[in-house]
Design an enzyme around this catalytic site. Sequence first.
Site: not given
Ligand SMILES: Cc1ncc(COP(=O)(O)O)c(C=O)c1O
Length: 381
Positions: A173, A201, A232
């Site tokens: 990310s 992502h 996302k």
């Molecule tokens: C790779 C990854 N996993 C999990 C999350 C967490 O997702 P959420 O924003 O729905 O809590 C994110 C987002 O920030 C992320 O980038």
Amino acid sequence: MFSQKLQILKEKGLLREIKDRVSPQGPKVKFGEREYINFSSNDYLGLSIHPYIIDRAKRAMDEYGYGSAASRLLGGGSILHKGLEDKIAQFKDTEAALIFNSGYSANTGIIPAFADEDTAIFSDELNHASIIDGCRLSKVKTLIYRHKDLSHLEGLIKKNAKRKIVITDTVFSMDGDIAPLSDIYKICKKNNAMLYTDDAHGTGVLGNGKGALAQFNIKPEPWIIQMGTFSKALGSFGAFIACSSDVTEWTLNTARSLIFSTALPTCIVAASIAALELIEKDSGLIKRLWENRDELSRRLKDIGYDIMGSETPIIPIKTGGLENTLRISRHLHKKGIFAPAIRPPTVKEPRIRITVTASHSDEDIERLIEALREIKPLNNQ
Ligand SMILES: Cc1ncc(COP(=O)(O)O)c(C=O)c1O
């Protein structure tokens, strides 16, 4: 105690603060009176403001009200919650799916639910914080392998444990690179390990929207668990796992973040279903996203920026130190561009993280390039 600690963060340039938007998300956002071109959101397809989705959410709100009032196990979920799970299972070509309230709560609930005293977890060093926290909560042995380093992973996996779980982001990310999933798949298969992918992502972005496994032509198998988010590219909120029905049933019975938390509002669930329908219809949004991504990354390289191995619409630019990162961020801000600095502890090496979406116009990209051309990173001058 806290004011002193806050002062230290401020002096180090590490104090975080929230900026309050007065507009919806989108390629342009407003803070106070001023409009900015927004290169900070993960709304890759612009679905967070799509009329088709908003209409479905409104209709669900009329029909089901707003709050869910209890955990699904306690108060029952709506049939739309079940409908979203069926839709995800069909979309990801798996036997079943289970939804969670967020990506963070999915990873922190599921990973401890999967691990027992005979388990060792193998986790990429750049995995998302929610995976790191899930591993910590599991209290089992967690071995961190160097980022995308397959021989390191293979060396660790050979030595360890009866039950093995390999966990990787599909798209990292903060770096925007893609995990070498074909090789990771082979290592897992050879070593009898479970594979858990965080496709937050990748869903809606890779594999014609179907996600990273589809991109790598890997068929779902019972020992592969695909986690993903609606928050996302799907422009909504919440998360899911797509896997076998044994796994969803086990998770439903053991994941504390699901058992002990109020269910997602039905209007959010309806919005996620509508977003999946739009992606399946393929309105050209994914193509536009990748055209913008390719154009922006090429132009950034042309003007001398290092995009740090980015392979996706997440495009970090190397800025060479915290001070310079903040300098570039301030400059962009002055130019009406919103692309905040990412600093430790989120990343080891500070950077500007640019995310480009299908909704950006050619002119938006041009303005970003012009602003960055004016202020090259120090180490490139
Ligand atoms: C790779 C990854 N996993 C999990 C999350 C967490 O997702 P959420 O924003 O729905 O809590 C994110 C987002 O920030 C992320 O980038």
